[in-house]
Write a protein that holds these residues in place. Structure first.
Motif, PDB file in Angstrom:
ATOM      1  N   GLU A 125      40.593  47.184  48.034  1.00  0.00           N
ATOM      2  CA  GLU A 125      40.207  45.763  47.998  1.00  0.00           C
ATOM      3  C   GLU A 125      39.684  45.331  46.634  1.00  0.00           C
ATOM      4  O   GLU A 125      39.741  44.159  46.278  1.00  0.00           O
ATOM      5  N   ALA A 126      39.117  46.268  45.879  1.00  0.00           N
ATOM      6  CA  ALA A 126      38.464  45.931  44.614  1.00  0.00           C
ATOM      7  C   ALA A 126      39.466  45.394  43.589  1.00  0.00           C
ATOM      8  O   ALA A 126      40.636  45.785  43.572  1.00  0.00           O
ATOM      9  N   LYS A 127      38.972  44.483  42.735  1.00  0.00           N
ATOM     10  CA  LYS A 127      39.839  43.848  41.732  1.00  0.00           C
ATOM     11  C   LYS A 127      40.127  44.770  40.548  1.00  0.00           C
ATOM     12  O   LYS A 127      41.048  44.531  39.772  1.00  0.00           O
ATOM     13  N   ALA A 128      39.303  45.806  40.382  1.00  0.00           N
ATOM     14  CA  ALA A 128      39.523  46.798  39.323  1.00  0.00           C
ATOM     15  C   ALA A 128      39.365  48.179  39.942  1.00  0.00           C
ATOM     16  O   ALA A 128      38.813  48.323  41.027  1.00  0.00           O
ATOM     17  N   SER A 147      35.831  46.899  32.457  1.00  0.00           N
ATOM     18  CA  SER A 147      34.978  45.730  32.659  1.00  0.00           C
ATOM     19  C   SER A 147      35.723  44.464  32.255  1.00  0.00           C
ATOM     20  O   SER A 147      36.616  44.496  31.391  1.00  0.00           O
ATOM     21  N   LYS A 148      35.320  43.340  32.865  1.00  0.00           N
ATOM     22  CA  LYS A 148      35.917  42.044  32.493  1.00  0.00           C
ATOM     23  C   LYS A 148      35.527  41.677  31.061  1.00  0.00           C
ATOM     24  O   LYS A 148      36.253  40.965  30.369  1.00  0.00           O
ATOM     25  N   ASP A 149      34.379  42.168  30.635  1.00  0.00           N
ATOM     26  CA  ASP A 149      33.847  41.919  29.295  1.00  0.00           C
ATOM     27  C   ASP A 149      33.836  43.256  28.546  1.00  0.00           C
ATOM     28  O   ASP A 149      33.129  44.187  28.932  1.00  0.00           O
ATOM     29  N   ALA A 150      34.615  43.362  27.487  1.00  0.00           N
ATOM     30  CA  ALA A 150      34.752  44.627  26.745  1.00  0.00           C
ATOM     31  C   ALA A 150      33.414  45.109  26.193  1.00  0.00           C
ATOM     32  O   ALA A 150      33.134  46.322  26.162  1.00  0.00           O
ATOM     33  N   LYS A 151      32.541  44.171  25.782  1.00  0.00           N
ATOM     34  CA  LYS A 151      31.232  44.536  25.244  1.00  0.00           C
ATOM     35  C   LYS A 151      30.396  45.213  26.339  1.00  0.00           C
ATOM     36  O   LYS A 151      29.734  46.226  26.101  1.00  0.00           O
TER      37      LYS A 151
END
Length: 334
Positions: free
Chosen positions: A87-90, A286-290
């Motif tokens: 179910e998870a998006k990643a 992560s959605k945000d690389a930082k």
């Protein structure tokens, strides 16, 4: 005028670190919350530009939020199921962090010492079949202890809980009746009892209610000065929860590549039977690389320096071989 400029410059200097600050948001298990709070605080002292906001909402909430992508990481004491992972998006990685123990904590008038619990007694109490403190199932393993003729008040978690998952995983292994009627899970249908939210809620109920018994993570019993008992292990010995007993329980585990493993009712003379790893649920990307880079750096610190802080809060550190496996797995986080 010069003073105003100086004050303005000072204010800007103070604001600079805040402007560059990154906040990681996480949610989930209350079982490891004391050690996580310590880690996040200590890491912030080393890296003032990194703030971690962790909500101790229970493992069920942590899993739901990491699936929906509303947090940067989740936390759970029960591993996610294959269905939940899909179910998870990643892709979600299970990163073991520490080992802990779930203990039977009780408040019985006139009993201040350690009560010995057999697996049959614990299953019977939480099934509602053993309803008095002077039931033979409790008195026989405790000769010389005078139990009152008092009703047992069962306290369990009201929220989706990894602590519950660990406890019901154990009961499912030692009681066929429990396995077939209730089973293991984070939110089972309890046959009997009152609900408390979080380990904190169960500890509070047990502390207040005479005649009560509940299950909490070891540190919550220690911090709340609640008496807790020993449990008969698979080798037939009564063992009280300790770091050594938890470590021995982990020693027998065959660790799978994804780290989703159960160590309840483990073999070993002094193995504590209601022991478990607990996990951070980390998106591989992560959605945000930082934020992905910061998570990677934090996890590497956690599995090295962070492990040195576990004993002071009644958790056992990761076995060295597991820590080495975790270091390899962390390389995937970005």
């Amino acid at each position: 005028m010069i003073r105003k400029i100086a004050l303005l410059l000072a204010g800007l200097m103070l604001a600079l670190p805040l402007m560059g600050q990154t906040t990681l948001n996480g949610a989930g298990a209350s079982f490891p919350n004391p050690i996580y709070s310590k880690w996040f605080s200590e890491y912030n002292k080393l890296h003032s530009d990194v703030q971690v906001n962790y909500q101790s909402l229970g493992s069920g909430a942590g899993i739901r939020q990491v699936i929906s992508g509303t947090v940067d990481f989740g936390a759970s004491d029960g591993p996610m199921t294959d269905e939940q992972l899909k179910e998870a998006k990643a892709r979600i990685l299970h990163i073991p962090t520490v080992l802990g123990a779930v203990v039977p904590a009780y408040n019985v008038p006139g009993i201040s010492g350690e009560v010995k619990f057999t697996p049959e007694a614990l299953a019977g109490i939480f099934l509602g079949k053993i309803s008095k403190w002077n039931d033979p199932a409790i008195t026989q393993p405790n000769p010389g202890v005078k139990f009152p003729d008092q009703s047992i008040i069962v306290v369990h978690r009201s929220d989706g809980s990894g602590t519950t998952y660990i406890f019901t995983d154990y009961l499912s292994k030692v009681s066929k009746e429990w396995e077939s009627t209730v089973g293991k899970g984070a939110s089972p249908k309890w046959p009997v009892g009152l609900g408390g939210k979080g380990n904190e809620g169960v500890a509070g109920q047990v502390r207040q209610l005479q005649g009560s018994i509940g299950y909490v993570e070891l540190i919550y019993a220690v911090e709340n000065k609640i008496t807790f008992g020993s449990v008969k292990n698979a080798a037939g010995n009564f063992v009280k929860a300790s770091l050594e007993g938890v470590t021995e329980a982990a020693a027998s585990a065959k660790m799978p590549a994804d780290f989703r493993v159960s160590i309840t009712n483990a073999p070993g003379k002094t193995a504590y039977p209601i022991s478990s790893f607990t996990w951070l649920l980390i998106p591989e990307q992560s959605k945000d690389a930082k934020k992905g880079k910061i998570l990677n750096e934090f996890l590497n610190w956690m599995v090295t320096d962070g492990q040195k802080m576990t004993a002071q809060l009644s958790y056992a550190p990761l076995p060295q071989n597991v820590a080495e496996q975790v270091k390899v797995a962390i390389k995937q986080v970005h």
